[in-house]
Design a protein around this motif. Structure first.
Motif, PDB file in Angstrom:
ATOM      1  N   HIS A   1      -9.482  11.354  -5.001  1.00 48.92           N
ATOM      2  CA  HIS A   1      -8.940  12.704  -4.771  1.00 48.92           C
ATOM      3  C   HIS A   1      -7.437  12.809  -5.012  1.00 48.92           C
ATOM      4  O   HIS A   1      -6.856  13.856  -4.818  1.00 48.92           O
ATOM      5  CB  HIS A   1      -9.237  13.132  -3.328  1.00 48.92           C
ATOM      6  CG  HIS A   1     -10.672  13.024  -2.972  1.00 48.92           C
ATOM      7  ND1 HIS A   1     -11.653  13.780  -3.588  1.00 48.92           N
ATOM      8  CD2 HIS A   1     -11.323  12.214  -2.090  1.00 48.92           C
ATOM      9  CE1 HIS A   1     -12.827  13.451  -3.077  1.00 48.92           C
ATOM     10  NE2 HIS A   1     -12.654  12.504  -2.189  1.00 48.92           N
ATOM     11  N   PHE A   2      -6.800  11.713  -5.404  1.00 52.25           N
ATOM     12  CA  PHE A   2      -5.341  11.745  -5.532  1.00 52.25           C
ATOM     13  C   PHE A   2      -4.944  11.234  -6.909  1.00 52.25           C
ATOM     14  O   PHE A   2      -4.954  10.036  -7.158  1.00 52.25           O
ATOM     15  CB  PHE A   2      -4.713  10.879  -4.428  1.00 52.25           C
ATOM     16  CG  PHE A   2      -3.206  10.810  -4.486  1.00 52.25           C
ATOM     17  CD1 PHE A   2      -2.445  11.967  -4.456  1.00 52.25           C
ATOM     18  CD2 PHE A   2      -2.552   9.590  -4.572  1.00 52.25           C
ATOM     19  CE1 PHE A   2      -1.061  11.899  -4.510  1.00 52.25           C
ATOM     20  CE2 PHE A   2      -1.171   9.516  -4.625  1.00 52.25           C
ATOM     21  CZ  PHE A   2      -0.427  10.679  -4.598  1.00 52.25           C
ATOM     22  N   LYS A   3      -4.654  12.161  -7.798  1.00 52.83           N
ATOM     23  CA  LYS A   3      -4.230  11.781  -9.152  1.00 52.83           C
ATOM     24  C   LYS A   3      -2.976  12.577  -9.505  1.00 52.83           C
ATOM     25  O   LYS A   3      -3.047  13.605 -10.179  1.00 52.83           O
ATOM     26  CB  LYS A   3      -5.356  12.057 -10.157  1.00 52.83           C
ATOM     27  CG  LYS A   3      -6.634  11.263  -9.844  1.00 52.83           C
ATOM     28  CD  LYS A   3      -7.632  11.331 -10.973  1.00 52.83           C
ATOM     29  CE  LYS A   3      -8.971  10.737 -10.567  1.00 52.83           C
ATOM     30  NZ  LYS A   3      -8.892   9.344 -10.111  1.00 52.83           N
TER      31      LYS A   3
ATOM     32  N   TYR B   1      -6.339  -3.411  -8.374  1.00 56.56           N
ATOM     33  CA  TYR B   1      -6.000  -3.956  -7.067  1.00 56.56           C
ATOM     34  C   TYR B   1      -6.464  -5.409  -6.979  1.00 56.56           C
ATOM     35  O   TYR B   1      -7.525  -5.757  -7.487  1.00 56.56           O
ATOM     36  CB  TYR B   1      -6.681  -3.122  -5.968  1.00 56.56           C
ATOM     37  CG  TYR B   1      -6.684  -3.799  -4.613  1.00 56.56           C
ATOM     38  CD1 TYR B   1      -5.566  -3.717  -3.778  1.00 56.56           C
ATOM     39  CD2 TYR B   1      -7.793  -4.544  -4.167  1.00 56.56           C
ATOM     40  CE1 TYR B   1      -5.551  -4.349  -2.540  1.00 56.56           C
ATOM     41  CE2 TYR B   1      -7.785  -5.177  -2.936  1.00 56.56           C
ATOM     42  CZ  TYR B   1      -6.661  -5.079  -2.127  1.00 56.56           C
ATOM     43  OH  TYR B   1      -6.646  -5.710  -0.912  1.00 56.56           O
TER      44      TYR B   1
ATOM     45  N   HIS C   1       1.926   4.036  -3.090  1.00 55.75           N
ATOM     46  CA  HIS C   1       1.807   5.482  -2.866  1.00 55.75           C
ATOM     47  C   HIS C   1       3.116   6.195  -3.213  1.00 55.75           C
ATOM     48  O   HIS C   1       3.118   7.270  -3.813  1.00 55.75           O
ATOM     49  CB  HIS C   1       1.415   5.744  -1.407  1.00 55.75           C
ATOM     50  CG  HIS C   1       0.960   7.141  -1.155  1.00 55.75           C
ATOM     51  ND1 HIS C   1       1.838   8.181  -0.936  1.00 55.75           N
ATOM     52  CD2 HIS C   1      -0.276   7.688  -1.111  1.00 55.75           C
ATOM     53  CE1 HIS C   1       1.155   9.297  -0.752  1.00 55.75           C
ATOM     54  NE2 HIS C   1      -0.123   9.028  -0.864  1.00 55.75           N
TER      55      HIS C   1
ATOM     56  N   TRP D   1      -8.966   0.108  -9.813  1.00 55.56           N
ATOM     57  CA  TRP D   1      -8.661   0.841  -8.587  1.00 55.56           C
ATOM     58  C   TRP D   1      -8.279   2.264  -8.960  1.00 55.56           C
ATOM     59  O   TRP D   1      -7.483   2.473  -9.863  1.00 55.56           O
ATOM     60  CB  TRP D   1      -7.503   0.141  -7.865  1.00 55.56           C
ATOM     61  CG  TRP D   1      -6.877   0.931  -6.750  1.00 55.56           C
ATOM     62  CD1 TRP D   1      -7.526   1.489  -5.679  1.00 55.56           C
ATOM     63  CD2 TRP D   1      -5.488   1.249  -6.587  1.00 55.56           C
ATOM     64  NE1 TRP D   1      -6.614   2.130  -4.877  1.00 55.56           N
ATOM     65  CE2 TRP D   1      -5.371   2.002  -5.406  1.00 55.56           C
ATOM     66  CE3 TRP D   1      -4.345   0.976  -7.333  1.00 55.56           C
ATOM     67  CZ2 TRP D   1      -4.135   2.484  -4.949  1.00 55.56           C
ATOM     68  CZ3 TRP D   1      -3.122   1.445  -6.883  1.00 55.56           C
ATOM     69  CH2 TRP D   1      -3.017   2.182  -5.698  1.00 55.56           C
ATOM     70  N   SER D   2      -8.889   3.230  -8.280  1.00 51.63           N
ATOM     71  CA  SER D   2      -8.490   4.614  -8.491  1.00 51.63           C
ATOM     72  C   SER D   2      -8.731   5.391  -7.215  1.00 51.63           C
ATOM     73  O   SER D   2      -9.547   5.007  -6.380  1.00 51.63           O
ATOM     74  CB  SER D   2      -9.248   5.245  -9.658  1.00 51.63           C
ATOM     75  OG  SER D   2     -10.617   5.359  -9.323  1.00 51.63           O
ATOM     76  N   HIS D   3      -7.996   6.453  -7.054  1.00 51.30           N
ATOM     77  CA  HIS D   3      -8.186   7.355  -5.921  1.00 51.30           C
ATOM     78  C   HIS D   3      -9.118   8.469  -6.352  1.00 51.30           C
ATOM     79  O   HIS D   3      -8.845   9.134  -7.344  1.00 51.30           O
ATOM     80  CB  HIS D   3      -6.853   7.974  -5.509  1.00 51.30           C
ATOM     81  CG  HIS D   3      -6.094   7.167  -4.530  1.00 51.30           C
ATOM     82  ND1 HIS D   3      -6.404   7.175  -3.192  1.00 51.30           N
ATOM     83  CD2 HIS D   3      -5.044   6.329  -4.670  1.00 51.30           C
ATOM     84  CE1 HIS D   3      -5.563   6.377  -2.545  1.00 51.30           C
ATOM     85  NE2 HIS D   3      -4.728   5.838  -3.429  1.00 51.30           N
TER      86      HIS D   3
ATOM     87  N   LYS E   1       0.837  -1.203   0.000  1.00 54.09           N
ATOM     88  CA  LYS E   1       0.000   0.000   0.000  1.00 54.09           C
ATOM     89  C   LYS E   1       0.872   1.253   0.000  1.00 54.09           C
ATOM     90  O   LYS E   1       0.666   2.184  -0.769  1.00 54.09           O
ATOM     91  CB  LYS E   1      -0.914  -0.012   1.227  1.00 54.09           C
ATOM     92  CG  LYS E   1      -1.809   1.202   1.344  1.00 54.09           C
ATOM     93  CD  LYS E   1      -2.760   1.110   2.508  1.00 54.09           C
ATOM     94  CE  LYS E   1      -3.965   0.268   2.165  1.00 54.09           C
ATOM     95  NZ  LYS E   1      -5.144   0.584   2.995  1.00 54.09           N
TER      96      LYS E   1
ATOM     97  N   GLN F   1      -0.195   6.293 -11.982  1.00 57.99           N
ATOM     98  CA  GLN F   1      -1.607   6.370 -11.628  1.00 57.99           C
ATOM     99  C   GLN F   1      -2.088   5.021 -11.120  1.00 57.99           C
ATOM    100  O   GLN F   1      -1.626   3.977 -11.591  1.00 57.99           O
ATOM    101  CB  GLN F   1      -2.453   6.732 -12.852  1.00 57.99           C
ATOM    102  CG  GLN F   1      -2.247   8.141 -13.369  1.00 57.99           C
ATOM    103  CD  GLN F   1      -2.783   9.199 -12.429  1.00 57.99           C
ATOM    104  OE1 GLN F   1      -3.798   8.980 -11.767  1.00 57.99           O
ATOM    105  NE2 GLN F   1      -2.093  10.326 -12.354  1.00 57.99           N
ATOM    106  N   ALA F   2      -3.035   5.061 -10.178  1.00 56.88           N
ATOM    107  CA  ALA F   2      -3.670   3.833  -9.720  1.00 56.88           C
ATOM    108  C   ALA F   2      -4.344   3.148 -10.900  1.00 56.88           C
ATOM    109  O   ALA F   2      -4.934   3.804 -11.751  1.00 56.88           O
ATOM    110  CB  ALA F   2      -4.700   4.160  -8.647  1.00 56.88           C
TER     111      ALA F   2
ATOM    112  N   TYR G   1      -1.004  -4.126  -5.926  1.00 57.77           N
ATOM    113  CA  TYR G   1      -1.449  -2.854  -6.483  1.00 57.77           C
ATOM    114  C   TYR G   1      -0.777  -2.661  -7.834  1.00 57.77           C
ATOM    115  O   TYR G   1       0.448  -2.648  -7.909  1.00 57.77           O
ATOM    116  CB  TYR G   1      -1.061  -1.693  -5.562  1.00 57.77           C
ATOM    117  CG  TYR G   1      -1.734  -1.739  -4.210  1.00 57.77           C
ATOM    118  CD1 TYR G   1      -2.833  -0.933  -3.936  1.00 57.77           C
ATOM    119  CD2 TYR G   1      -1.267  -2.602  -3.205  1.00 57.77           C
ATOM    120  CE1 TYR G   1      -3.458  -0.968  -2.697  1.00 57.77           C
ATOM    121  CE2 TYR G   1      -1.885  -2.645  -1.969  1.00 57.77           C
ATOM    122  CZ  TYR G   1      -2.976  -1.842  -1.715  1.00 57.77           C
ATOM    123  OH  TYR G   1      -3.601  -1.889  -0.498  1.00 57.77           O
TER     124      TYR G   1
END
Ligand code: FE2
Length: 376
Positions: A169-171, A50, A37, A165-167, A33, A46-47, A63
């Motif tokens: 708010h975090f790209k 998962y 990151h 899998w994607s974030h 994890k 980029q995510a 990941y």
């Protein structure tokens, strides 16, 4: 033998292992994890996908992250007493699998194992609602493996067993890294030629370049290297072994801390090395620094280059020329606490070589780091 005769022979020989390139590089890490990151934040991935208990995979979490044609998979075990945990206990974080894209993973496994490869994974069909991936695998040096990935009948995000899998708010923005240029293996004393034979006989690779004592001044001659290339040149694996020098070989230090043979560095291609390296540095990626004097006679050594010298010197980017063009490159410090795996950032402008002219400057930089660790 003349070049034309060689070319003719090469084109008439059927490539029994046609490789379309690197599909992904899988790392076994202590904390997937956080590693994911790190590569997203620091390297601009980029995510993507998962896999873990939530997707029916009970023993691990993986990941998958992507930037352009570059895909990394960070995998960690969820319990002790399994092969992934053993791998990390012994080697620390490192590359487990260099996965290669093929049209026929079954044929790739049959051809290579018939030629003497040790099987890691028999051809396996993985299916979900997005289609089918066929995987197989063979062992190479140390505990490292090559997986053959056949995915032309698959339309999902990454592979069966994974979920997108994607974030929200975090790209993080990308850093311009495009694809794997080459992956370098460190092998033990007198093991370079046996592994060269392995890549020749088992995988149909050719030895395209050799670095030995004659190329590098003895004071810094701490390794020998042969570059192996797949028939179409899409996959290149330099193989290093330690050499006697005045000081302890950097390859020997790697072998000691990785506790065996393994991947020394993965070279990542960019189309604009100045922008990429500036971005990576601003995100905290640490690079080896060559002395400022490296740039004093650079143009005398490599001739005209398109880039301004100022930014190259400021960022410590190295330049080398061969008879086809030139290349720009820079090496990161190891990306874990053990002095093992690191990355190379490379931009090719015609050159197909690997920066031989930078070996001395590079060795000096590596040795300063080794000395600081007390391992010289
Ligand atoms: Fe390299």
């Amino acid at each position: 033998m003349g070049t034309s005769a060689l070319d003719k022979k090469e084109t008439t020989q059927k490539d029994f292992l046609p490789l379309e390139g690197t599909d992904y590089v899988e790392f076994y890490v202590g904390n997937a994890k956080q590693a994911a990151h790190y590569y997203m934040t620091a390297f601009g991935f980029q995510a993507l996908a998962y896999a873990g208990p939530e997707t029916g995979v009970k023993d691990r979490a993986s990941y998958a992250i992507r930037q352009h044609k570059l895909t990394f998979v960070l995998t960690t075990p969820l319990r002790s007493k399994n092969p992934i945990a053993d791998h990390i206990y012994r080697h620390g974080d490192g590359v487990k699998a260099i996965s290669l894209r093929v049209q026929d993973a079954t044929g790739a496994w049959e051809e290579t194992t018939r030629r003497g490869a040790r099987s890691y994974l028999e051809p396996t069909r993985l299916k979900d609602e997005n289609g089918e991936v066929v995987m197989s695998g063979i062992h190479t040096y140390g505990d490292t493996v090559h997986l053959f990935i056949e995915r032309q009948n698959y339309n999902g995000s990454f592979m069966p067993g994974y979920r997108p899998w994607s974030h929200p708010h975090f790209k993080p923005t990308d850093t311009g890294l495009q694809y794997v240029d080459h992956c370098v293996g460190n092998v033990g004393w007198n093991q370079m030629n046996p592994w060269v034979s392995f890549y020749e006989n088992v995988m149909g690779f050719k030895n395209i370049l050799t670095f030995d004592d004659a190329d590098i001044s003895t004071e810094y001659s701490a390794l020998m290297s042969k570059v192996m290339s797949s028939g179409n040149g899409f996959v290149k694996f330099p193989i290093n072994e330690p050499a006697e020098g005045k000081k302890k070989s950097q390859v020997e230090e790697y072998l000691e801390f990785y506790d065996g043979e393994g991947v020394q560095h993965v070279a990542l291609a960019t189309k604009d090395i100045v922008a990429t390296v500036r971005d990576l540095m601003s995100r905290g990626v640490e690079f080896l620094k060559v002395p400022g004097t490296y740039y004093d006679d650079l143009i005398d050594r490599v001739g005209h280059i398109d880039e301004d010298l100022g930014p190259l010197k400021e960022l410590g980017i190295l330049v080398d020329r061969d008879n086809e063009g030139y290349l720009l490159q820079l090496f990161s410090k190891p990306v874990e606490d053990r002095p093992t795996l690191f990355f190379e950032i490379i931009q090719r402008k015609g050159a197909k070589s690997f920066g031989k002219g930078n070996f001395k400057a590079l060795f000096e930089a590596i040795e300063r780091e080794q000395e600081a660790r007390g391992n010289l």
